[in-house]
Design an enzyme around this catalytic site. Structure first.
Site, PDB file in Angstrom:
ATOM      1  N   TYR A   1      -1.245  -1.622  10.409  1.00 55.32           N
ATOM      2  CA  TYR A   1      -1.319  -1.544   8.856  1.00 55.32           C
ATOM      3  C   TYR A   1      -0.047  -1.234   8.192  1.00 55.32           C
ATOM      4  O   TYR A   1       0.592  -1.825   7.277  1.00 55.32           O
ATOM      5  CB  TYR A   1      -2.540  -0.737   8.409  1.00 55.32           C
ATOM      6  CG  TYR A   1      -2.823  -0.928   6.925  1.00 55.32           C
ATOM      7  CD1 TYR A   1      -3.525  -1.843   6.247  1.00 55.32           C
ATOM      8  CD2 TYR A   1      -2.428   0.354   6.131  1.00 55.32           C
ATOM      9  CE1 TYR A   1      -3.645  -1.685   4.912  1.00 55.32           C
ATOM     10  CE2 TYR A   1      -2.563   0.435   4.676  1.00 55.32           C
ATOM     11  CZ  TYR A   1      -3.483  -0.570   4.066  1.00 55.32           C
ATOM     12  OH  TYR A   1      -3.624  -0.631   2.707  1.00 55.32           O
TER      13      TYR A   1
ATOM     14  N   SER B   1       0.780  -1.358   0.040  1.00 57.61           N
ATOM     15  CA  SER B   1       0.002  -0.049  -0.165  1.00 57.61           C
ATOM     16  C   SER B   1       0.938   1.250   0.132  1.00 57.61           C
ATOM     17  O   SER B   1       2.085   1.145   0.297  1.00 57.61           O
ATOM     18  CB  SER B   1      -1.005  -0.169   1.290  1.00 57.61           C
ATOM     19  OG  SER B   1      -1.360   1.332   1.739  1.00 57.61           O
TER      20      SER B   1
END
Length: 269
Positions: A156, A143
């Site tokens: 995350y 990401s």
């Protein structure tokens, strides 16, 4: 690596989102795809949809957090097709929005199991098959949160940074083993997927009560990519021999700012 008709690709988390976008794009190029997912209902629907496009598709239920499940995925791939050219370690989940000290041990374990160990399991299961043929490529989905800090999502961000560093090192190791091997890490910005809904269904997060989950497009407006756009960018990076693919508005600028700040920090006398 040149992507062409007759090749075989494996995609974890292939029932929806970026994984499905990759499958769609690869099928359109004549590549046979093995899609795996932990959600059996979504897997059946995705397989049917891809086959209606004329794709050669095999669906395999698999949990990337379980090493034996991923090894079974590799065995099934070879049983059906006898080869594998591209492995997309794409399965993912999200974490609750909270500062690090409020994140639970369970959240940390889930993120590590899926996003770090899941990628590792994919590599250890399929790398021997690549090495045997001397060709093959890994595409690991991270990401933009793996290129710069993302406040409020430490589990995350930390796991995405791990996938970036893992892939950069893996590419070096693969090329040392054989010039026809390589790895690319995908670090997109906002993508219009159901990752939040799917993560909630798996117990990773809780959706707001009394209201519908906001879509990525409603949050990011015109700056949100479609899964197909992300897939096209990822495949272009693979074919260009690049280790990083970072599509999306503002992603490059965030990464550049982070690198500039890092260099300024470590060069202070």
């Amino acid at each position: 690596m040149h992507i062409e008709q007759g090749q075989v690709a494996v995609i974890t988390g292939g029932a929806s989102g970026i994984g499905y976008g990759l499958a769609e794009t690869l099928v359109s190029r004549g590549v046979s795809v093995v899609i795996s997912d932990i959600r059996s209902d979504g897997l059946v629907e995705a397989e049917s949809s891809l086959q209606s496009m004329g794709g050669e598709v095999t669906a395999v239920l698999a949990d990337v957090a379980d090493e034996s499940s991923v090894r079974a995925l590799a065995e099934r791939t070879m049983e059906v097709y006898g080869r594998v050219d591209l492995v997309c370690n794409n399965a993912g989940t999200v974490c609750p929005a909270a500062p690090l000290w409020e994140q639970s041990a369970q959240t940390w374990q889930r993120m590590i199991d899926v996003k770090v160990r899941g990628v590792i399991h994919g590599i250890t299961a399929f790398a021997p098959l690549f090495l045997e043929r001397g060709t093959g490529h890994f595409l690991n989905t991270a990401s933009s949160g793996g290129l710069a800090p993302l406040s409020g999502r430490t589990p995350y961000t930390a796991t995405m940074h791990a996938v970036v560093g893992l892939t950069e090192t893996l590419d070096i190791e693969l090329k040392e083993a054989a010039p026809g091997l390589g790895a690319t890490v995908l670090c997109p910005g906002l993508v219009d997927t159901a990752l939040g809904v799917n993560s909630a269904a798996l117990g990773a997060i809780s959706l707001p009560t009394g209201g519908a989950q906001r879509s990525m497009r409603s949050i990011g407006g015109g700056n949100v990519l479609t899964p197909r756009e992300v897939a096209e960018s990822a495949l272009a990076a693979i074919e260009a021999g690049r280790v990083h693919a970072a599509p999306g508005s503002g992603v490059v600028e965030r990464a550049r700012r982070r690198v500039d700040e890092l260099l300024a920090d470590i060069t202070v006398g």
